[in-house]
Write a protein that holds these residues in place. Structure first.
Motif, PDB file in Angstrom:
ATOM      1  N   PHE A 162      52.115  27.608  76.122  1.00 39.07           N
ATOM      2  CA  PHE A 162      50.668  27.768  76.030  1.00 39.07           C
ATOM      3  C   PHE A 162      50.229  29.136  75.514  1.00 39.07           C
ATOM      4  N   SER A 163      51.155  29.962  75.087  1.00 40.62           N
ATOM      5  CA  SER A 163      50.795  31.271  74.542  1.00 40.62           C
ATOM      6  C   SER A 163      51.821  31.664  73.489  1.00 40.62           C
ATOM      7  N   ALA A 164      51.570  32.782  72.820  1.00 41.37           N
ATOM      8  CA  ALA A 164      52.496  33.237  71.775  1.00 41.37           C
ATOM      9  C   ALA A 164      53.857  33.576  72.388  1.00 41.37           C
ATOM     10  N   ASP A 165      54.923  33.277  71.649  1.00 45.17           N
ATOM     11  CA  ASP A 165      56.271  33.572  72.126  1.00 45.17           C
ATOM     12  C   ASP A 165      56.480  35.079  72.228  1.00 45.17           C
ATOM     13  N   ASP A 166      57.181  35.497  73.275  1.00 45.46           N
ATOM     14  CA  ASP A 166      57.405  36.917  73.533  1.00 45.46           C
ATOM     15  C   ASP A 166      58.715  37.374  72.906  1.00 45.46           C
ATOM     16  N   ILE A 167      58.704  38.558  72.277  1.00 37.56           N
ATOM     17  CA  ILE A 167      59.907  39.121  71.687  1.00 37.56           C
ATOM     18  C   ILE A 167      60.861  39.573  72.792  1.00 37.56           C
ATOM     19  N   MET A 168      62.139  39.327  72.604  1.00 37.54           N
ATOM     20  CA  MET A 168      63.166  39.702  73.574  1.00 37.54           C
ATOM     21  C   MET A 168      64.216  40.619  72.950  1.00 37.54           C
ATOM     22  N   GLY A 169      63.863  41.274  71.862  1.00 35.70           N
ATOM     23  CA  GLY A 169      64.794  42.182  71.220  1.00 35.70           C
ATOM     24  C   GLY A 169      65.117  41.772  69.802  1.00 35.70           C
ATOM     25  N   GLU A 170      65.668  42.715  69.055  1.00 34.54           N
ATOM     26  CA  GLU A 170      65.986  42.471  67.654  1.00 34.54           C
ATOM     27  C   GLU A 170      67.161  43.337  67.229  1.00 34.54           C
ATOM     28  N   ALA A 171      67.697  43.027  66.064  1.00 35.52           N
ATOM     29  CA  ALA A 171      68.798  43.811  65.496  1.00 35.52           C
ATOM     30  C   ALA A 171      68.911  43.452  64.026  1.00 35.52           C
ATOM     31  N   GLU A 172      69.615  44.279  63.271  1.00 39.18           N
ATOM     32  CA  GLU A 172      69.902  43.983  61.871  1.00 39.18           C
ATOM     33  C   GLU A 172      71.398  43.772  61.685  1.00 39.18           C
ATOM     34  N   ILE A 173      71.727  42.822  60.813  1.00 37.90           N
ATOM     35  CA  ILE A 173      73.122  42.529  60.479  1.00 37.90           C
ATOM     36  C   ILE A 173      73.367  43.011  59.057  1.00 37.90           C
ATOM     37  N   ASP A 174      74.176  44.043  58.912  1.00 39.43           N
ATOM     38  CA  ASP A 174      74.517  44.559  57.586  1.00 39.43           C
ATOM     39  C   ASP A 174      75.571  43.637  56.979  1.00 39.43           C
ATOM     40  N   ILE A 175      75.199  42.857  55.968  1.00 38.87           N
ATOM     41  CA  ILE A 175      76.129  41.890  55.376  1.00 38.87           C
ATOM     42  C   ILE A 175      76.895  42.464  54.190  1.00 38.87           C
ATOM     43  N   GLN A 176      76.609  43.718  53.826  1.00 42.56           N
ATOM     44  CA  GLN A 176      77.283  44.297  52.665  1.00 42.56           C
ATOM     45  C   GLN A 176      78.798  44.416  52.852  1.00 42.56           C
ATOM     46  N   PRO A 177      79.309  44.898  54.014  1.00 46.23           N
ATOM     47  CA  PRO A 177      80.764  44.976  54.157  1.00 46.23           C
ATOM     48  C   PRO A 177      81.455  43.630  53.985  1.00 46.23           C
ATOM     49  N   LEU A 178      80.848  42.568  54.509  1.00 49.40           N
ATOM     50  CA  LEU A 178      81.416  41.233  54.378  1.00 49.40           C
ATOM     51  C   LEU A 178      81.449  40.788  52.924  1.00 49.40           C
ATOM     52  N   ILE A 179      80.326  40.923  52.232  1.00 51.55           N
ATOM     53  CA  ILE A 179      80.233  40.426  50.854  1.00 51.55           C
ATOM     54  C   ILE A 179      81.076  41.267  49.907  1.00 51.55           C
ATOM     55  N   THR A 180      81.019  42.594  50.064  1.00 49.69           N
ATOM     56  CA  THR A 180      81.806  43.475  49.199  1.00 49.69           C
ATOM     57  C   THR A 180      83.294  43.215  49.360  1.00 49.69           C
ATOM     58  N   SER A 181      83.742  43.063  50.611  1.00 43.80           N
ATOM     59  CA  SER A 181      85.163  42.791  50.870  1.00 43.80           C
ATOM     60  C   SER A 181      85.569  41.452  50.279  1.00 43.80           C
ATOM     61  N   ALA A 182      84.732  40.431  50.481  1.00 42.53           N
ATOM     62  CA  ALA A 182      85.064  39.097  49.983  1.00 42.53           C
ATOM     63  C   ALA A 182      85.167  39.085  48.467  1.00 42.53           C
ATOM     64  N   MET A 183      84.223  39.743  47.793  1.00 44.10           N
ATOM     65  CA  MET A 183      84.223  39.734  46.331  1.00 44.10           C
ATOM     66  C   MET A 183      85.383  40.550  45.754  1.00 44.10           C
ATOM     67  N   SER A 184      85.792  41.579  46.455  1.00 42.48           N
ATOM     68  CA  SER A 184      86.891  42.401  45.943  1.00 42.48           C
ATOM     69  C   SER A 184      88.226  41.668  46.005  1.00 42.48           C
ATOM     70  N   TYR A 185      88.346  40.703  46.922  1.00 40.51           N
ATOM     71  CA  TYR A 185      89.598  39.965  47.054  1.00 40.51           C
ATOM     72  C   TYR A 185      89.608  38.668  46.265  1.00 40.51           C
ATOM     73  N   GLY A 186      88.447  38.199  45.843  1.00 38.65           N
ATOM     74  CA  GLY A 186      88.412  36.963  45.072  1.00 38.65           C
ATOM     75  C   GLY A 186      88.647  35.749  45.949  1.00 38.65           C
ATOM     76  N   ASP A 187      89.472  34.827  45.471  1.00 41.90           N
ATOM     77  CA  ASP A 187      89.717  33.571  46.181  1.00 41.90           C
ATOM     78  C   ASP A 187      90.515  33.843  47.453  1.00 41.90           C
ATOM     79  N   PRO A 188      89.915  33.683  48.650  1.00 39.21           N
ATOM     80  CA  PRO A 188      90.627  33.990  49.890  1.00 39.21           C
ATOM     81  C   PRO A 188      91.767  33.027  50.186  1.00 39.21           C
ATOM     82  N   GLN A 189      91.735  31.852  49.556  1.00 45.18           N
ATOM     83  CA  GLN A 189      92.794  30.878  49.810  1.00 45.18           C
ATOM     84  C   GLN A 189      94.132  31.305  49.208  1.00 45.18           C
TER      85      GLN A 189
END
Length: 324
Positions: free
Chosen positions: A239-266
């Motif tokens: 019956f009212s606006a939802d209350d915030i319970m915290g937040e955070a940021e996920i830095d996806i650059q390490p994941l993407i940079t690592s994946a692209m540098s290795y190419g096909d992981p299989q």
């Protein structure tokens, strides 16, 4: 597996689909509590919209009742692979012209028919080079379309004004939360929002639980000029606006940079290929390692929620390249 066990398993998987937050409203008009589905397109529909879908023919939309029809494993697999209404609409509604008004729950049948035909039969809101051709058998369309949806999410768009070029897909499994903040009398009804660019996806609500377990997989397309994924936890209120319970940021650059540098992981065995390092500038509880596991690039992430008195969130992130 006996016929009884197969039927029971199908019902469980269908129930799981219905419980996804984005499947609780009709994919075409937003009406609540849809009880019909287009199995080959991968969307949940209300009764009024499903009538229009039936008129398109099974070569375009194979309509099934969630409660009354018997679903094959192939039908359910196709629905699950698409990922729900949000994933399908990110393709079929990705290029709706500015000023175009999508029909609502109270739209006339004529308004629904025009929109649904334009959306699925004519595919006017999909990039032309990625449109799915019809004119083949319904089983052929069904087996093709779920993979085509994922391919389309990932495929490069042109650089025309208003279009976005995607470089891949993030599969983020929201595993659980611990010690979350109290926002009601003694507890909270938490859910998680993930935002990347103009995309927002959401978990289901877990009622009255400060240590919820979701184990839900959410999909986000990654644009060429990506930024960190924004994570927010909210307490659901009726019956009212939802209350915030915290937040955070996920830095996806390490994941993407690592994946692209290795190419096909299989091509590689299980190994560590990168790391997102804990620091005072991020919300990490510990260093987050990027690994190749069974031919896939994955990362476990544990976060202290910020701007709140307490709470942690645990995630599993996977990078899906364009050609996967």
């Amino acid at each position: 597996m006996s016929g009884v066990k197969r039927a029971s398993s199908a019902k469980v998987r269908l129930r799981s689909l219905l419980n996804q937050a984005d499947n609780r409203t009709c994919a075409d008009c937003g009406a609540p509590d849809p009880k019909w589905a287009s199995a080959n397109i991968g969307v949940l529909l209300c009764l009024k919209c499903c009538g229009v879908h039936r008129s398109l023919g099974v070569h375009i939309s194979k309509v099934l009742s969630v409660a009354l029809d018997e679903w094959s494993d192939e039908d359910i697999d196709a629905m699950i692979e698409v990922g729900g209404n949000s994933a399908a609409n990110s393709i079929y509604e990705s290029y709706i012209p500015d000023g175009y008004i999508k029909p609502g729950p109270n739209a006339s049948n004529d308004e629904r028919r025009k929109f649904i035909q334009a959306k699925y039969e004519l595919q006017e809101f999909v990039k032309p080079s990625l449109r799915i051709t019809s004119g083949r058998s319904s089983s052929s369309v069904q087996s093709n379309i779920s993979g085509k949806i994922l391919d389309t999410i990932l495929s490069n768009s042109s650089n025309s004004e208003g279009m976005v070029e995607f470089i891949g897909l993030l599969k983020i499994k929201v595993v659980k939360g611990t010690n979350l903040a109290i926002r009601d009398m003694m507890t909270s009804d938490p859910y998680v929002l993930l935002t990347l660019g103009k995309q927002t996806v959401q978990t289901t609500v877990v009622s009255s639980n400060l240590n919820p377990v979701w184990n839900e997989e959410l999909m986000l397309s990654v644009p060429d000029n990506y930024r960190p994924v924004k994570l927010q936890v909210y307490d659901h209120d009726t019956f009212s606006a939802d209350d915030i319970m915290g937040e955070a940021e996920i830095d996806i650059q390490p994941l993407i940079t690592s994946a692209m540098s290795y190419g096909d992981p299989q091509m590689f065995g299980d190994m560590q290929i990168g790391k997102w390092v804990k620091s005072h500038d991020n919300a990490l509880m510990e260093d987050s390692i990027v690994n190749i596991v069974d031919g896939r690039v994955k990362q476990e992430v544990s976060l202290h929620l910020q701007n709140v008195e307490s709470g942690e969130i645990y995630l599993e992130v996977e990078w899906l390249p364009l050609d996967q």
